[in-house]
Design an enzyme around this catalytic site. Structure first.
Site, PDB file in Angstrom:
ATOM      1  N   HIS A   1     -11.237  -8.700  -7.180  1.00 21.65           N
ATOM      2  CA  HIS A   1     -10.908  -7.397  -6.584  1.00 21.65           C
ATOM      3  C   HIS A   1     -10.040  -6.637  -7.578  1.00 21.65           C
ATOM      4  O   HIS A   1      -9.121  -7.208  -8.175  1.00 21.65           O
ATOM      5  CB  HIS A   1     -10.161  -7.656  -5.278  1.00 21.65           C
TER       6      HIS A   1
ATOM      7  N   TYR B   1      -2.391  -8.153   9.723  1.00 25.16           N
ATOM      8  CA  TYR B   1      -3.143  -7.852   8.500  1.00 25.16           C
ATOM      9  C   TYR B   1      -4.536  -7.335   8.856  1.00 25.16           C
ATOM     10  O   TYR B   1      -4.998  -6.318   8.327  1.00 25.16           O
ATOM     11  CB  TYR B   1      -3.220  -9.123   7.668  1.00 25.16           C
TER      12      TYR B   1
ATOM     13  N   HIS C   1       0.852  -1.199   0.000  1.00 25.23           N
ATOM     14  CA  HIS C   1       0.000   0.000   0.000  1.00 25.23           C
ATOM     15  C   HIS C   1       0.886   1.246   0.000  1.00 25.23           C
ATOM     16  O   HIS C   1       0.738   2.132   0.851  1.00 25.23           O
ATOM     17  CB  HIS C   1      -0.953   0.019   1.200  1.00 25.23           C
TER      18      HIS C   1
ATOM     19  N   HIS D   1      -3.454 -13.268  -0.551  1.00 26.81           N
ATOM     20  CA  HIS D   1      -2.085 -13.016  -0.094  1.00 26.81           C
ATOM     21  C   HIS D   1      -1.726 -14.045   0.970  1.00 26.81           C
ATOM     22  O   HIS D   1      -2.524 -14.345   1.864  1.00 26.81           O
ATOM     23  CB  HIS D   1      -1.941 -11.618   0.524  1.00 26.81           C
TER      24      HIS D   1
ATOM     25  N   ASP E   1      -9.256 -10.663  -0.077  1.00 29.56           N
ATOM     26  CA  ASP E   1      -8.414 -10.127   0.991  1.00 29.56           C
ATOM     27  C   ASP E   1      -8.814 -10.617   2.377  1.00 29.56           C
ATOM     28  O   ASP E   1      -8.091 -10.369   3.348  1.00 29.56           O
ATOM     29  CB  ASP E   1      -8.443  -8.595   0.966  1.00 29.56           C
TER      30      ASP E   1
ATOM     31  N   HIS F   1     -12.051  -5.284   1.484  1.00 24.25           N
ATOM     32  CA  HIS F   1     -12.100  -3.964   2.090  1.00 24.25           C
ATOM     33  C   HIS F   1     -12.361  -2.846   1.080  1.00 24.25           C
ATOM     34  O   HIS F   1     -12.243  -1.667   1.406  1.00 24.25           O
ATOM     35  CB  HIS F   1     -10.789  -3.683   2.846  1.00 24.25           C
TER      36      HIS F   1
ATOM     37  N   GLU G   1      -8.025  -4.010  -6.987  1.00 23.40           N
ATOM     38  CA  GLU G   1      -6.803  -3.397  -6.464  1.00 23.40           C
ATOM     39  C   GLU G   1      -5.599  -3.923  -7.259  1.00 23.40           C
ATOM     40  O   GLU G   1      -5.531  -5.118  -7.582  1.00 23.40           O
ATOM     41  CB  GLU G   1      -6.659  -3.712  -4.977  1.00 23.40           C
TER      42      GLU G   1
ATOM     43  N   ASP H   1      -2.642  -4.908  -6.793  1.00 23.17           N
ATOM     44  CA  ASP H   1      -1.857  -6.069  -6.390  1.00 23.17           C
ATOM     45  C   ASP H   1      -2.612  -7.376  -6.650  1.00 23.17           C
ATOM     46  O   ASP H   1      -2.052  -8.463  -6.475  1.00 23.17           O
ATOM     47  CB  ASP H   1      -1.415  -5.971  -4.931  1.00 23.17           C
TER      48      ASP H   1
END
Length: 396
Positions: free
Chosen positions: A79, A192, A23, A225, A164, A145, A81, A83
């Site tokens: 997702h 996390y 992030h 992850h 996530d 999230h 995002e 990553d």
């Protein structure tokens, strides 16, 4: 190189041993991380997620060694995002018409990132996609999230691709929870949650309850992850339900910064007072300017109460404390008590300022704080010790 998850399902992601922040610079990754992507091969073939953009070309090249890309029938994007989705542009150049199944919100966030109008297939809760012998069931989990987040369940194999949720930033070649160091796994999992998911705790609890109500069986949780949960995967679901519920351990965390050690000595003296009242309580001290921010926030998440200490500087606390107080406000810790202390020369507003910010962040303050003019003498050391006793008494 692919790694077998179960028959017909392979891990095709990237393990990142070198990364030390995620992030941007907001999250420390002492143990590295992984970007988990999965290939499901049935009568139809589906790819679940990709990897972070810096590894896009490597990901596509490795995937081509495992499968003819034209044989990928569906892409599941849990997702948007970067990553998770960062290799999509490189992949879609080669298979541009492949449908991408994602939430309605992701049909907005993916073009926002990549400015591409791909073949999006928006899904809703309970929608299914047959692969042949097995079926994918989609479960949007908005605000776990991001608004575009979803989980995907694979019937037959009973795998939950959890996005996530339930993950950690933890690089490990052997993939599975029963093959990982259990202490490290727990520490990275709680870190996390504490640093990323805490603000969404009530929402996460509801999303978990909603998923459990589907009665879809789960024999393995494939995270986005870190480690996959194949041995007793229910353990991390149960742990999340505890963490969502104003979680506390028998712990008080003291966070301070100090110019000439006066505030440091106050912190250590207050700690002795806490232990005098509650000998079994875990008391942890952190120098805010020296300790890792995310490690501190994890300990705050664990704590029943927090003490913040700083010399008064420019009519307030030092910047290391101010930054943490802003983190507290954003993370929305619940059900925790707090107080503050300061050593000062010409004015002593730091404790008052920190108390106000603690209240704004949702903490319950126990007193008006503790102030020392210059350095403590013998009488003030006794008062600091008593302050620790009183704070522990108000906490427990």
């Amino acid at each position: 190189m692919r790694k077998k998850v179960v028959d017909g399902v392979s891990w095709v992601g990237k393990i990142d041993w070198e990364i030390r922040t995620a992030h941007g610079k907001e999250y420390s990754t002492h143990k590295g991380t992984s970007y988990n992507a999965y290939l499901i091969e049935d009568e139809k073939t589906a790819l679940v997620d990709t990897v972070w953009e810096p590894y896009a070309d490597e990901f596509v090249a490795n995937l081509q060694l495992e499968i003819d890309l034209d044989k990928i029938d569906y892409i599941i994007c849990n997702h948007a995002e970067p990553d998770h989705s960062g290799a999509l542009p490189a992949l879609m150049k080669l298979i541009p018409d492949t449908p991408i199944y994602c939430t309605k919100q992701a049909t907005m966030s993916l073009p926002g990132h990549y400015h591409q109008d791909w073949n999006f297939r928006p899904v809703s809760a309970g929608d299914t996609l047959s692969l042949g012998k097995n079926t994918l069931t989609f479960q949007p989990i908005p605000m776990v999230h991001w608004p575009d987040s979803m989980m995907t369940h694979l019937s037959g194999k009973n795998i939950l691709f959890s996005n996530d949720a339930f993950g950690q930033h933890y690089a490990h070649e052997l993939l599975f929870n029963d093959l990982a160091d259990q202490c490290t796994l727990y520490e990275e999992a709680i870190k996390y949650f504490a640093n990323i998911l805490t603000p969404f705790s009530p929402i996460i609890k509801n999303r978990i309850v909603d998923f459990l109500a589907t009665a879809l069986p789960v024999e393995l949780i494939a995270t986005s992850h870190g480690i996959l949960w194949r041995k007793n995967p229910e353990q991390i679901i149960e742990q999340y339900l505890q963490w969502c519920d104003a979680y506390q351990e028998d712990q008080i965390t003291i966070i301070y910064d100090s110019m000439y050690n006066s505030t440091k000595v106050i912190a250590e003296t207050i700690a002795r007072g806490i232990l005098q009242h509650s000998p079994a309580t875990q008391v942890k001290l952190f120098h805010a300017a020296k300790a890792d921010k995310n490690d501190i926030l994890t300990e705050v998440f664990r704590s029943k109460a927090v003490l913040m200490g700083s010399p008064t500087f420019n009519k307030g606390p030092l910047s290391s404390l101010s930054a943490l107080l802003e983190e507290f406000r954003g993370l929305k810790f619940m059900g925790k008590k707090a107080s503050a202390f300061t050593s000062y020369g010409w004015s002593g507003e730091a404790a008052k300022e920190m108390l106000a910010q603690l209240v704004d962040a949702g903490f319950t303050t126990t007193d008006e704080g503790f102030r020392v003019h210059w350095r403590m003498d013998t009488d003030e050391r006794a008062k600091a010790l008593q302050f620790g006793v009183d704070f522990a008494s108000a906490t427990f």
